[in-house]
Design a protein around this motif. Structure first.
Motif, PDB file in Angstrom:
ATOM      1  N   GLY A  11     -22.181 -24.255 -31.781  1.00 46.77           N
ATOM      2  CA  GLY A  11     -22.428 -24.255 -30.337  1.00 46.77           C
ATOM      3  C   GLY A  11     -22.118 -22.938 -29.660  1.00 46.77           C
ATOM      4  N   VAL A  12     -21.979 -21.855 -30.432  1.00 49.47           N
ATOM      5  CA  VAL A  12     -21.744 -20.529 -29.841  1.00 49.47           C
ATOM      6  C   VAL A  12     -23.052 -19.747 -29.841  1.00 49.47           C
ATOM      7  CG1 VAL A  12     -20.526 -18.319 -30.052  1.00 49.47           C
ATOM      8  CG2 VAL A  12     -19.319 -20.465 -30.532  1.00 49.47           C
ATOM      9  N   ALA A  13     -23.487 -19.316 -28.659  1.00 50.24           N
ATOM     10  CA  ALA A  13     -24.752 -18.590 -28.525  1.00 50.24           C
ATOM     11  C   ALA A  13     -24.490 -17.094 -28.383  1.00 50.24           C
ATOM     12  CB  ALA A  13     -25.521 -19.103 -27.310  1.00 50.24           C
ATOM     13  N   VAL A  14     -24.985 -16.317 -29.351  1.00 50.80           N
ATOM     14  CA  VAL A  14     -24.922 -14.853 -29.304  1.00 50.80           C
ATOM     15  C   VAL A  14     -26.342 -14.326 -29.498  1.00 50.80           C
ATOM     16  CG1 VAL A  14     -22.566 -14.802 -30.225  1.00 50.80           C
ATOM     17  CG2 VAL A  14     -24.508 -14.620 -31.803  1.00 50.80           C
ATOM     18  N   VAL A  15     -26.553 -13.028 -29.283  1.00 56.16           N
ATOM     19  CA  VAL A  15     -27.869 -12.435 -29.492  1.00 56.16           C
ATOM     20  C   VAL A  15     -27.840 -11.634 -30.787  1.00 56.16           C
ATOM     21  CG1 VAL A  15     -29.716 -11.062 -28.490  1.00 56.16           C
ATOM     22  CG2 VAL A  15     -28.124 -12.248 -26.984  1.00 56.16           C
ATOM     23  N   PHE A  16     -28.795 -11.886 -31.652  1.00 57.44           N
ATOM     24  CA  PHE A  16     -28.834 -11.212 -32.956  1.00 57.44           C
ATOM     25  C   PHE A  16     -29.207  -9.733 -32.824  1.00 57.44           C
ATOM     26  CE2 PHE A  16     -32.883 -13.301 -32.166  1.00 57.44           C
ATOM     27  CZ  PHE A  16     -33.827 -12.318 -32.464  1.00 57.44           C
ATOM     28  N   GLY A  17     -28.703  -8.926 -33.761  1.00 56.21           N
ATOM     29  CA  GLY A  17     -28.829  -7.477 -33.668  1.00 56.21           C
ATOM     30  C   GLY A  17     -30.233  -6.937 -33.767  1.00 56.21           C
ATOM     31  N   ALA A  18     -31.125  -7.616 -34.518  1.00 56.54           N
ATOM     32  CA  ALA A  18     -32.490  -7.107 -34.654  1.00 56.54           C
ATOM     33  C   ALA A  18     -33.180  -6.971 -33.302  1.00 56.54           C
ATOM     34  CB  ALA A  18     -33.299  -8.034 -35.568  1.00 56.54           C
ATOM     35  N   ALA A  19     -32.778  -7.798 -32.330  1.00 56.41           N
ATOM     36  CA  ALA A  19     -33.354  -7.707 -30.984  1.00 56.41           C
ATOM     37  C   ALA A  19     -33.051  -6.367 -30.336  1.00 56.41           C
ATOM     38  CB  ALA A  19     -32.813  -8.838 -30.109  1.00 56.41           C
ATOM     39  N   PHE A  26     -24.492  -8.554 -34.194  1.00 57.52           N
ATOM     40  CA  PHE A  26     -24.824  -9.440 -33.081  1.00 57.52           C
ATOM     41  C   PHE A  26     -24.090  -8.948 -31.841  1.00 57.52           C
ATOM     42  CE2 PHE A  26     -21.130 -11.523 -35.031  1.00 57.52           C
ATOM     43  CZ  PHE A  26     -20.353 -11.938 -33.953  1.00 57.52           C
ATOM     44  N   ARG A  27     -24.608  -9.327 -30.679  1.00 57.72           N
ATOM     45  CA  ARG A  27     -23.982  -8.912 -29.414  1.00 57.72           C
ATOM     46  C   ARG A  27     -23.267 -10.082 -28.778  1.00 57.72           C
ATOM     47  NH1 ARG A  27     -26.975  -7.550 -23.744  1.00 57.72           N
ATOM     48  NH2 ARG A  27     -26.785  -9.831 -23.629  1.00 57.72           N
ATOM     49  N   VAL A  28     -22.044  -9.808 -28.340  1.00 60.19           N
ATOM     50  CA  VAL A  28     -21.266 -10.760 -27.558  1.00 60.19           C
ATOM     51  C   VAL A  28     -21.082 -10.183 -26.160  1.00 60.19           C
ATOM     52  CG1 VAL A  28     -18.933 -11.685 -27.204  1.00 60.19           C
ATOM     53  CG2 VAL A  28     -20.011 -11.863 -29.448  1.00 60.19           C
TER      54      VAL A  28
END
Length: 400
Positions: free
Chosen positions: A359-367, A374-376
């Motif tokens: 249930g933790v939403a982060v943005v993956f690095g390839a983006a 990944f970005r927090v």
């Protein structure tokens, strides 16, 4: 024959917005979700700024303004650049848009021709390459790795410049890494740019005031006055003043560029929200002391998140100088399998499994153009961050 423009084939939707939307949908469905994807402060807009907006409504200041901003706001922006950056601009050199994104987009639309190249250090804010593509240019990503604290070197910049290079997009402190360039580090880059007079500089200073410890912010035209006539210095009230939804961004640069940007804006959105402009005047001219108070909270959160993520197996998290993001590497997790059976082949698989299983939403690095990371965003409560980092630690510990 497709009804839609072929230009759309060149771009993709914003991954950060996609992650935030997915987290919201899961939360609405009753899932226990902690969203660490949104790039906005969790603080409320300061009262004096809100009151300025209300006063503008009550005073009937609700009509159209000039396409690219009120004279009073342009005056406040000129004063801000002089006060904070030692840069002298006139109102005729200032453009105000509906958020920082519109400012950058207008500048690219006003200047790029097919084949023009734009150098973008990676990791980059997700919208830079797509805006370049929409404007008909070619983004040239140059990897600034964790080994160099996610900062571009002078040698890398020199090697990336070609006769087709039109812009160099510079962002410090950075979204997504939080990396901030010191005066000497930036001077090394501006020395390169001084040798290539055909290259213009787009400096995205949106996180200028969000810096920690003894780090001191600086911007290209300040470090190298010789670049003043080919630099667009961009900023806004979104981050430091907790005004993301008010949508006010601004920039200052050469009059011919500002006039071209005004033409683009006059035929697209026209003026930014009038109420928001009056609120932005108060933000720039009013008390600034709350920024230091907010930064103290951000620094505490940053330190906690960095410490907890570095304690997770397979994760390495550098300590950034500014913004409210960290950008940990998950190199030690690639090739493993999650407790739920997902093979971690890349950072997108990691982020998807993390969301589904914890249930933790982060943005993956390839983006952001650099993997496996990944970005927090730590612009949320201490309690939520602590719980999220604990879940990330447990998730990584169960990888096999």
């Amino acid at each position: 024959m497709s009804f839609l423009s072929a230009t759309l084939d060149r771009v993709k939707p914003s991954p950060t917005i996609a992650v935030t939307t997915m987290a919201s949908e899961l939360k609405a469905a009753g899932k226990d979700v902690i969203g660490l994807g949104a790039g906005e402060p969790d603080f409320d807009t300061p009262e004096n700024i809100k009151n300025a907006g209300k006063a503008a409504i009550d005073a009937g200041k609700t009509k159209y303004t000039a396409p690219d901003g009120l004279p009073e706001l342009k005056k406040a922006i000129c004063a801000k650049f002089k006060r904070d950056n030692g840069l002298d601009y006139t109102p005729a050199q200032v453009s105000v848009g509906s958020g920082g994104k519109q400012i950058l987009y207008n500048a690219l639309m006003a200047t790029l021709n097919p084949g023009d190249e734009v150098i973008i250090p990676a990791p980059y804010w997700v919208s830079y390459p797509d805006m370049v593509l929409l404007a008909g240019g070619e983004p040239v990503a140059v990897a600034a790795t964790a080994a160099n604290a996610y900062k571009l070197t002078a040698e890398q910049l020199e090697a990336a410049i070609t006769p087709k290079t039109k812009w160099f997009i510079f962002n410090s402190p950075s979204n997504p890494t939080g990396a901030g360039y010191t005066w000497d580090e930036l001077k090394a880059l501006t020395d390169v740019l001084m040798r290539h007079p055909h290259v213009w500089v787009m400096s995205d200073d949106m996180y200028e005031h969000l810096v920690y410890g003894d780090f001191e912010f600086c911007t290209p035209a300040q470090v190298e006055p010789g670049l003043y006539d080919r630099t667009l210095t961009c900023n806004g009230v979104s981050k430091a003043y907790a005004m993301t939804g008010w949508r006010i961004g601004y920039a200052a640069g050469p009059e011919k560029l500002i006039a071209a940007m005004r033409k683009i804006q006059s035929q697209s959105t026209s003026n930014p929200c009038t109420i928001s402009q009056w609120a932005a005047i108060e933000a720039l001219n009013g008390p600034q002391d709350f920024i230091a108070s907010n930064n103290a909270i951000f620094k505490r959160r940053r330190d906690m998140v960095v410490e907890m993520l570095n304690a997770a197996e397979g994760v390495t998290c550098p300590t950034p100088e500014g913004a409210f993001y960290v950008y940990p590497s998950i190199e030690g997790c690639i090739g493993k399998t999650s407790a739920g059976g997902t093979e971690i082949v890349d950072d997108e698989a990691f982020a998807k499994a993390l969301l589904e299983e914890t249930g933790v939403a982060v943005v993956f690095g390839a983006a952001f153009g650099l993997s496996p990371c990944f970005r927090v965003s730590y612009a949320t409560s201490d309690a939520a961050l602590k719980e999220a980092c604990t879940r990330i630690q447990n998730f990584c510990a169960q990888l096999s």
